[in-house]
Design a protein around this motif. Structure first.
Motif, PDB file in Angstrom:
ATOM      1  N   VAL B  38      -6.490  -0.729   4.202  1.00 34.83           N
ATOM      2  CA  VAL B  38      -6.415  -1.022   2.768  1.00 34.83           C
ATOM      3  C   VAL B  38      -5.532  -2.245   2.543  1.00 34.83           C
ATOM      4  O   VAL B  38      -4.323  -2.214   2.849  1.00 34.83           O
ATOM      5  CB  VAL B  38      -5.836   0.186   1.986  1.00 34.83           C
ATOM      6  N   GLY B  39      -6.123  -3.308   2.022  1.00 37.18           N
ATOM      7  CA  GLY B  39      -5.378  -4.545   1.732  1.00 37.18           C
ATOM      8  C   GLY B  39      -4.394  -4.327   0.591  1.00 37.18           C
ATOM      9  O   GLY B  39      -4.615  -3.476  -0.279  1.00 37.18           O
ATOM     10  N   LYS B  40      -3.325  -5.127   0.617  1.00 39.43           N
ATOM     11  CA  LYS B  40      -2.253  -4.973  -0.380  1.00 39.43           C
ATOM     12  C   LYS B  40      -2.733  -5.161  -1.814  1.00 39.43           C
ATOM     13  O   LYS B  40      -2.160  -4.607  -2.741  1.00 39.43           O
ATOM     14  CB  LYS B  40      -1.146  -6.004  -0.104  1.00 39.43           C
ATOM     15  N   ARG B  41      -3.766  -6.004  -1.984  1.00 35.84           N
ATOM     16  CA  ARG B  41      -4.234  -6.272  -3.345  1.00 35.84           C
ATOM     17  C   ARG B  41      -5.696  -5.870  -3.504  1.00 35.84           C
ATOM     18  O   ARG B  41      -6.443  -6.447  -4.294  1.00 35.84           O
ATOM     19  CB  ARG B  41      -4.019  -7.745  -3.701  1.00 35.84           C
ATOM     20  N   ALA B  42      -6.077  -4.854  -2.740  1.00 34.83           N
ATOM     21  CA  ALA B  42      -7.460  -4.357  -2.803  1.00 34.83           C
ATOM     22  C   ALA B  42      -7.696  -3.603  -4.103  1.00 34.83           C
ATOM     23  O   ALA B  42      -6.736  -3.154  -4.736  1.00 34.83           O
ATOM     24  CB  ALA B  42      -7.698  -3.445  -1.607  1.00 34.83           C
ATOM     25  N   PRO B  43      -8.965  -3.434  -4.503  1.00 31.54           N
ATOM     26  CA  PRO B  43      -9.245  -2.712  -5.756  1.00 31.54           C
ATOM     27  C   PRO B  43      -8.803  -1.248  -5.735  1.00 31.54           C
ATOM     28  O   PRO B  43      -8.643  -0.646  -6.778  1.00 31.54           O
ATOM     29  CB  PRO B  43     -10.762  -2.805  -5.890  1.00 31.54           C
ATOM     30  N   ILE B  44      -8.671  -0.675  -4.522  1.00 31.76           N
ATOM     31  CA  ILE B  44      -8.093   0.673  -4.469  1.00 31.76           C
ATOM     32  C   ILE B  44      -6.857   0.637  -3.588  1.00 31.76           C
ATOM     33  O   ILE B  44      -6.789  -0.128  -2.624  1.00 31.76           O
ATOM     34  CB  ILE B  44      -9.087   1.761  -3.968  1.00 31.76           C
ATOM     35  N   GLY B  45      -5.916   1.477  -3.924  1.00 34.84           N
ATOM     36  CA  GLY B  45      -4.665   1.522  -3.176  1.00 34.84           C
ATOM     37  C   GLY B  45      -4.582   2.803  -2.376  1.00 34.84           C
ATOM     38  O   GLY B  45      -5.485   3.646  -2.423  1.00 34.84           O
ATOM     39  N   PRO B  46      -3.512   2.978  -1.622  1.00 31.00           N
ATOM     40  CA  PRO B  46      -3.388   4.139  -0.745  1.00 31.00           C
ATOM     41  C   PRO B  46      -3.431   5.489  -1.465  1.00 31.00           C
ATOM     42  O   PRO B  46      -3.947   6.468  -0.933  1.00 31.00           O
ATOM     43  CB  PRO B  46      -2.047   3.939  -0.049  1.00 31.00           C
ATOM     44  N   GLU B  72      -1.693  -2.450   3.277  1.00 33.35           N
ATOM     45  CA  GLU B  72      -0.721  -1.547   2.665  1.00 33.35           C
ATOM     46  C   GLU B  72      -0.767  -0.166   3.316  1.00 33.35           C
ATOM     47  O   GLU B  72       0.217   0.550   3.337  1.00 33.35           O
ATOM     48  CB  GLU B  72      -1.078  -1.420   1.177  1.00 33.35           C
TER      49      GLU B  72
END
Lengths: 280, 123
Positions: B38-46, B72
């Motif tokens: 999961v990228g830090k600025r992805a549309p969904i977070g952890p 992230e």
């Protein structure tokens, strides 16, 4: 503080948080889950996050909180030490308000003397109580200008104000940051609360008196002052025989000592040292 | 004949038709494979990933929150970690993920692990 602030849930979207902040023209929302504060989301957070994200994935989890009883200066110190712009006010784990930097500074501004730029008497009381509470011994130096009423009458209030401004600057240059805390107590009275021991505080009051006497004043006026010094610490024994004494009593002791100094034409009078049963 | 032809030039109302195309395929459950980065600025977070994983495939994946320049969090299939411990596997998958991903993306990866064993047995 802003009472009953608008909050948001952790599983709402960042887009909704941004829209809400925009609509209400606010810069932050406390994040509340089942009545419990779990985070805070600010306009800075939403700027760097995709609007589809959950608030839980964008918020700061370490919320800096204060109690409703916290003083302005305590709130300011907390804000500055954490480098943040808002504090959530919490009572019994529930969010009851939010303090923003701009509102806090505006409020503190009311407690700053406009003429000299020094803090007012409330700050002295707060700082003295705070130092006593942290277990430190403190000394109050109360400094009263001599014959200032006559100077005002003879040379006018404009010159009088210039002198007061200059006194503020001179005293500020004499004190040491982190040891001494200066305020303009009232008209021509200035006060310092210091963590220096009584003897050192006495030396400081002499330095202040000398700095004022050595300064060049408008129209060659001679400006002198008298100082009263009183030291105190928080009593470890409850029920002192001479009753409960607090910060106000300590300030009063120093003030009476300065009156005595003026009456006896002595630059400095030390009132002595007392145990304080209450710090408030 | 009293009825008018449909495309008569003097008709004021054009005729509109719609064509409907339907493509049906099975929705994969879970929608991720072995690994999700999961990228830090992805549309969904952890947190969103955690809720999705818990709802769709409880107890099958581990979420590891990362202090990383791009990602992230990483979601790893637990069965993989039986073959290769997390501390060995995670640096490899992050290094490879960094080559193809940005802060704004969520990358899924299929991983095959083959363990080779050579043992000598006394006769």
């Amino acid at each position: 503080m802003h009472k009953n602030p608008v909050t948001i849930g952790p599983f709402e979207s960042v887009g909704r948080a941004a829209a809400l902040m925009n609509q209400l023209k606010i810069g932050g929302l406390p994040v509340v889950e089942k009545g419990k504060l779990v985070g805070i989301i600010t306009s800075r957070d939403v700027r760097y996050c995709h609007p589809n994200r959950l608030v839980a994935d964008a918020m700061s989890r370490n919320v800096v909180t204060v109690s409703p009883e916290c003083s302005f200066w305590e709130a300011k110190e907390t804000m500055e030490s954490h480098g943040i712009e808002r504090l959530v006010v919490v009572r019994d784990g529930r969010t009851v308000g939010i303090i923003t930097k701009s509102r806090l500074y505006a409020e503190i501004g009311k407690h700053v003397d406009a003429l000299t730029g020094l803090n007012r008497a409330e700050f002295l009381q707060h700082k003295a109580a705070e130092l006593l509470q942290s277990g430190q011994e403190i000394t109050i130096i109360f400094l009263d200008l001599d014959n200032f009423g006559t100077i005002d009458k003879e040379f006018g209030h404009v010159i009088g104000d210039e002198i007061l401004q200059q006194v503020g600057k001179i005293l500020k240059s004499v004190i040491a940051e982190g040891l001494d805390y200066l305020c303009r107590y009232a008209g021509d009275e200035f006060a310092v609360v210091t963590v220096r021991p009584l003897e050192e505080a006495k030396q400081l009051s002499w330095q202040m008196i000398k700095a004022l006497a050595d300064a060049r004043w408008p129209q060659g006026i001679k400006v002198t002052a008298s100082a009263g010094v009183a030291g105190g610490r928080r009593s470890r024994v409850r029920g002192e025989p001479n009753g409960t004494r607090n910060v106000r009593d300590l300030i009063n002791l120093a003030s009476l000592a300065s009156t005595k100094a003026k009456r006896e034409k002595r630059p400095v009078v030390v009132a002595g040292w007392v145990e304080l049963e209450e710090v408030g | 004949m009293s009825s008018r032809p449909p495309f008569a030039s003097h008709s004021s109302e054009p005729v509109r038709r719609a064509e409907v195309t339907i493509r049906l395929s099975e929705f994969e459950i879970p929608p991720m494979q072995d690994v999700l980065l999961v990228g830090k600025r992805a549309p969904i977070g952890p947190e969103a990933v955690r809720r999705m994983v818990d709802a769709l495939t409880p107890d099958q994946y581990d979420i590891i929150y990362l202090d990383h320049e791009i990602f992230e969090a990483a979601v790893l299939k637990r069965s993989l970690l039986k073959f290769l411990p997390q501390e060995k596997f995670l640096p490899v998958i992050l290094e490879e993920g960094m080559r193809v991903a940005t802060e704004n993306t969520v990358v899924k990866a299929q991983v095959n692990i083959v363990v080779q064993v050579n043992r000598a047995v006394d006769l």
